[in-house]
Design a protein around this motif. Structure first.
Motif, PDB file in Angstrom:
ATOM      1  N   LEU A   1     112.228   5.042  16.781  1.00 41.73           N
ATOM      2  CA  LEU A   1     112.768   3.874  16.085  1.00 41.73           C
ATOM      3  C   LEU A   1     112.914   2.714  17.055  1.00 41.73           C
ATOM      4  O   LEU A   1     112.592   1.571  16.730  1.00 41.73           O
ATOM      5  CB  LEU A   1     114.123   4.217  15.465  1.00 41.73           C
TER       6      LEU A   1
ATOM      7  N   VAL B   1     104.830  -0.586  14.243  1.00 48.27           N
ATOM      8  CA  VAL B   1     105.038   0.841  14.468  1.00 48.27           C
ATOM      9  C   VAL B   1     104.095   1.347  15.556  1.00 48.27           C
ATOM     10  O   VAL B   1     104.502   2.081  16.468  1.00 48.27           O
ATOM     11  CB  VAL B   1     104.812   1.639  13.159  1.00 48.27           C
TER      12      VAL B   1
ATOM     13  N   ALA C   1     105.959   8.852  10.158  1.00 47.03           N
ATOM     14  CA  ALA C   1     106.307  10.107  10.825  1.00 47.03           C
ATOM     15  C   ALA C   1     105.932  11.307   9.965  1.00 47.03           C
ATOM     16  O   ALA C   1     105.532  12.354  10.478  1.00 47.03           O
ATOM     17  CB  ALA C   1     107.795  10.142  11.153  1.00 47.03           C
TER      18      ALA C   1
ATOM     19  N   THR D   1     109.708   0.980  17.563  1.00 57.00           N
ATOM     20  CA  THR D   1     109.339   0.131  16.433  1.00 57.00           C
ATOM     21  C   THR D   1     110.063  -1.207  16.492  1.00 57.00           C
ATOM     22  O   THR D   1     109.470  -2.256  16.247  1.00 57.00           O
ATOM     23  CB  THR D   1     109.669   0.861  15.115  1.00 57.00           C
TER      24      THR D   1
ATOM     25  N   THR E   1     104.478   4.947  17.982  1.00 62.42           N
ATOM     26  CA  THR E   1     104.402   6.055  17.026  1.00 62.42           C
ATOM     27  C   THR E   1     102.956   6.158  16.551  1.00 62.42           C
ATOM     28  O   THR E   1     102.368   5.163  16.163  1.00 62.42           O
ATOM     29  CB  THR E   1     105.334   5.801  15.833  1.00 62.42           C
TER      30      THR E   1
ATOM     31  N   CYS F   1     112.184   3.783   2.848  1.00 60.39           N
ATOM     32  CA  CYS F   1     111.270   2.693   3.182  1.00 60.39           C
ATOM     33  C   CYS F   1     111.378   1.582   2.142  1.00 60.39           C
ATOM     34  O   CYS F   1     111.392   0.399   2.479  1.00 60.39           O
ATOM     35  CB  CYS F   1     109.845   3.235   3.261  1.00 60.39           C
TER      36      CYS F   1
ATOM     37  N   PHE G   1     108.073  10.248  16.359  1.00 60.25           N
ATOM     38  CA  PHE G   1     108.262   8.816  16.113  1.00 60.25           C
ATOM     39  C   PHE G   1     109.405   8.284  16.954  1.00 60.25           C
ATOM     40  O   PHE G   1     110.240   9.047  17.440  1.00 60.25           O
ATOM     41  CB  PHE G   1     108.520   8.555  14.627  1.00 60.25           C
TER      42      PHE G   1
ATOM     43  N   THR H   1     108.182   3.351   9.835  1.00 61.56           N
ATOM     44  CA  THR H   1     108.150   4.373  10.891  1.00 61.56           C
ATOM     45  C   THR H   1     108.465   5.758  10.317  1.00 61.56           C
ATOM     46  O   THR H   1     107.795   6.739  10.623  1.00 61.56           O
ATOM     47  CB  THR H   1     109.199   4.060  11.977  1.00 61.56           C
TER      48      THR H   1
END
Lengths: 350, 503
Positions: free
Chosen positions: A276, A262, A66, A279, A267, A227, A274, A62
């Motif tokens: 969270l 996602v 973004a 997600t 998003t 990530c 975005f 995510t």
């Protein structure tokens, strides 16, 4: 009503609830949760536990999305991280030693961070398109994982390591606690600092962000590194759960599930805004779907088709354009074309 | 007069919280060029969108040739004979001119496209409209004006009853505008009804036959152009007389303290974009950059901000030599820059108005030191009030603001950082008369407070009205610097641009 349906988390949440209810109809005991040996058991807990790695990977994805990027290498990083941890533990005399496990975990996470950092450098410094830059590691990463495991599965027998992906703590699966902590910390980091806004600015308009003085390069590198770490933790969970490092199959195609989570969460793949929480819901939707397939006994040869159909429906429901069309068609017969205010209202709000 | 080809009767359209059109009547006759006038947010765009079927009207009706129609979308509008050409040309720059004219309706035979036929017919059409371009050339390689004309040729060839031109001239230079007007007049003489939207009053008076004025979503009136004076027109558009505009005097040439210049550039240039030039700006000074489109105005100011990197020369900011490798360095030295292209280089449409306003300050602070919620609200509120940003809702997505208000958001973004040098590239382009006057006033008052301003504008009158010193550019070269004393006139500057000499 509009305030509820207009909320950005409404559709992912609604889809999840519908799926859970569908399970309840097929399997009456689906919502029951029992305490056995001081541990919580039940289908809902299973979904949380099995969905944990995906939630983490999708969380990192995510943040990358973004910024207007994408990370295809997360599946490979999952494999590498698990492989390195298991390799290190298997080489120890006492596999049950907590200190040894901690060292192995730490090194695996450092390596994951380095791999994410590498992706970030390619994207932000060298200027390679994200999909190509991370494709390199996606392909090469599997090779690295097999290199670490010498092409075989490494089995470990280490109770402390088993805790990460298969153990319980405070009656809850340890993995679920880890996910909750990581999600909470990430949420704080992006919304309590200016990080979230700056990431959204970069993804929303890269050139404008440059001209406003945002140091986008380091923020992009940071996003990819984060990530990588998320994928690393997920890799530990997966290998710990089965006490095996499988360089070939661990995290296979997981990048695609993560991207899907996602998108289901709301998003946009184009970057910018975005969510969270969305997600996390998206990842749970995917895991619930997989669980549903097993519990309802969908024949194995049609699982993939079944999954694809459900995902397609979910994505259509998620799309405002599609909803507008469906609602318009329904509104028409009720109110004739010469735009009565009611008909126009539906079109605008839908 | 024959009957109206297009008629709107009592059309209303509302959006959540806004009444965009209220009971508006509108008539368009064949063989006329009709200007649609109004400030930003007056409802011009909404009216066009209702006509082209992008929005459905809440009430009222649209008649085409006397018959009531309900337009369901741009495609449908086109089959009805209503074509629109927008400011941003919606064609494919990677295809040839001929391909663009026929894209989506290629003449074909047995499934194969007849390329020769396309080229022949395109060449015919272009000649008919006196558009001087080779149909085999890639559209992207043509000037914006040609691209626009190609879009018009295409639109007219598809369906030729009503042609809507939305701000077609805002990025054209004088010659190109003339070329466009020639084509427009020719079409008018062929009986096409043309709806023309432009912010340039001169052009409206030059080309239009009649005009309809809107204000706050309501119809003010329909006038023959010849019968309406400019003062009255502006009065109708703004609902007040032009007091703000007249309050601005030519700034007096007081002896500004010959302090350390805020910016001193020597021999700064970049190959292929602007020849090396010298420039000096002192605190409290407004320096105007004049020149035709493509003369290198934007290229010059971008070098001063590090938006592009110079390949020769030196820049000193506040007396210290600085290597402007990127915007960050300029920003750290108190330079601010509002780019020409608001949408693609300035505003971040995804973010809210408030977020856009604090972005520059937050970027300078770094992500680890966020502004507190209270501080942020205080700053955003103060600047939104000071600049009269409307609607005054900081949580609204920035994309929903009108052009003038978007420009004010960008100004607020930089004013919060309290810059020493403010670079404004075409800050008043495409925005309405009222907002324009406000921005000009703001520049003058900033200069009074000691801020140095570098001001780029295509409108010479505007440059003359507010700057102390004028730099004239031609063909990507700075050719003259003149102090703005009373005797300087727009014609004088034009002469310098034309002849390349100081008179």
């Amino acid at each position: 009503m509009k305030a509820v349906t207009g909320h950005r988390l409404f559709w992912p949440a609604a889809v999840l609830v519908v799926m859970l209810l569908a399970n309840l109809v097929v399997t009456p005991g689906f919502f029951s949760i029992q305490v056995r040996n001081g541990h919580l058991y039940g289908s809902l807990i299973d979904i949380l536990l099995l969905g944990s790695p995906l939630m983490l990977v999708a969380l990192g994805m995510t943040v990358v999305i973004a910024t207007g990027g994408i990370d295809l290498s997360v599946g490979a990083v999952v494999a590498i991280s698990g492989a390195l941890a298991c390799y290190l533990i298997s080489g120890q005399e006492d596999q049950g030693a907590v200190s040894g496990v901690l060292v192995a975990v730490a090194l695996a996470l450092v390596l994951s961070a380095v791999l994410g950092f590498w992706n970030g450098l390619f994207v932000a410094r060298v200027g390679i398109q994200p999909i190509i830059a991370t494709l390199i590691l996606m392909v090469a990463g599997r090779g690295v994982a097999q290199l670490i495991t010498s092409g075989k599965n490494i089995n470990v027998n280490s109770p402390p390591y088993k805790l990460i992906g298969g153990g319980y703590w405070l009656t809850l699966p340890f993995a679920v606690i880890v996910v909750a902590v990581v999600v909470a910390l990430t949420g704080l980091a992006v919304r309590r600092t200016a990080l979230g806004m700056l990431l959204e600015a970069i993804g929303g308009n890269a050139e404008a962000s440059r001209l406003v003085g945002i140091r986008s390069r380091r923020l992009i590198v940071l996003a990819y590194t984060f990530c990588g770490v998320c994928a690393g933790i997920a890799g530990l969970m997966i290998s710990s759960n089965i006490s095996t490092a499988d360089g070939n199959n661990a995290g296979l195609w997981m990048e695609l599930d993560a991207i899907l989570a996602v998108v289901i969460g709301g998003t946009a793949l184009t970057g910018g805004r975005f969510t969270l929480a969305g997600t996390v819901l998206g990842a749970l939707v995917i895991q619930t779907l997989s669980t549903t397939i097993y519990t309802t006994g969908v024949p194995p040869q049609v699982t993939l088709v079944f999954k694809a159909v459900v995902v397609a429906i979910v994505c259509l429901i998620q799309s405002p354009a599609f909803r507008a069309k469906v609602f318009r068609r329904r509104a028409r017969p009720a109110a004739p074309p010469p735009a009565s205010p009611a008909a126009a209202d539906v079109e605008v709000n839908a | 007069m024959p009957g109206a080809v297009l008629e709107m009767i009592g059309v209303s359209k509302g959006f959540p919280g806004v009444r965009a059109l209220a009971d508006v009547d509108f008539r368009l006759f064949p063989g006329e060029i009709h200007a649609l006038m109004g400030e930003n947010g007056a409802g011009k765009s909404t009216l066009i969108k209702v006509l082209t079927g992008v929005h459905a009207a809440d009430a009222g009706e649209v008649r085409l040739g006397g018959d009531r129609v309900s337009v369901t979308g741009p495609q449908h509008a086109q089959t009805l004979g209503i074509s629109t050409v927008y400011q941003e040309v919606n064609l494919c720059p990677n295809l040839t001119v001929a391909e663009n004219v026929f894209i989506g309706r290629e003449p074909s035979k047995a499934g194969a496209i007849r390329w020769r036929e396309i080229r022949r017919r395109a060449a015919e059409l272009l000649t008919r409209f006196h558009v001087d371009v080779d149909p085999g050339v890639r559209l992207g390689a043509c000037s914006l004006a040609i691209q626009q004309l190609v879009a018009i040729v295409r639109a007219v060839d598809i369906s030729a009853k009503v042609l809507i031109l939305d701000e077609p001239t805002s990025s054209l230079d004088r010659d190109e505008v003339e070329q466009l007007f020639t084509v427009m007049r020719r079409l008018r003489d062929d009986g096409v009804a043309i709806l023309f939207v432009s912010h340039f009053l001169d052009q409206v008076y030059e080309v239009s036959d009649r005009m309809t004025v809107l204000r706050n979503g309501r119809l003010v009136g329909e006038f023959p152009t010849a019968d309406l004076s400019r003062i009255d027109l502006v009065g109708h558009m703004t609902g007040r007389m032009l007091s703000t505009l007249e309050q601005l005097h030519v700034p007096e040439e007081t002896a500004r303290v010959q302090a350390e210049p805020v910016l001193k550039a020597q021999g700064v240039g970049r190959r292929g974009s602007i020849a090396p030039f010298d420039l000096e700006i002192h605190p409290g000074e407004v320096v105007g950059l004049a020149g035709l489109l493509g003369s290198g105005r934007t290229e010059a100011v971008r070098l001063m901000f590090g938006a592009d990197v110079a390949d020769s020369g030196t820049v000193a900011l506040g007396g210290k030599p600085v290597s402007l490798r990127g915007p960050n360095i300029a920003i750290d030295h108190g330079v601010a820059f509002c780019p020409e292209n608001r949408k693609s280089e300035g505003l971040i449409e995804d973010l809210t108005v408030g977020e856009n306003i604090v972005l520059a300050l937050q970027a300078a602070n770094g992500w680890l030191r966020p502004l507190s919620q209270a501080k942020r609200q205080e700053l955003v509120g103060r600047y939104m009030t000071a600049l009269r940003i409307n609607p005054a809702d900081p949580d609204m997505p920035a994309r929903n603001l009108s052009g003038g208000n978007q420009q004010k958001v960008l100004l607020a973004r930089w004013l919060i950082t309290q810059p020493k040098l403010l670079i404004l590239d075409e800050p008043t382009r495409g925005i309405d008369v009222g907002a324009k006057a406000e921005i000009q006033k703001l520049v003058v008052s900033l200069a009074e407070d000691g801020v140095a301003v570098l001001f780029v504008s295509a409108e010479l009158e505007e440059v003359l009205r507010i700057s102390h010193k004028i730099e004239v550019l031609r063909d990507r070269r700075l050719i003259a610097e003149i102090g703005n004393i009373g005797s300087v006139t727009p014609e004088g500057i034009l002469e310098i641009i034309a002849n390349g000499t100081t008179s």
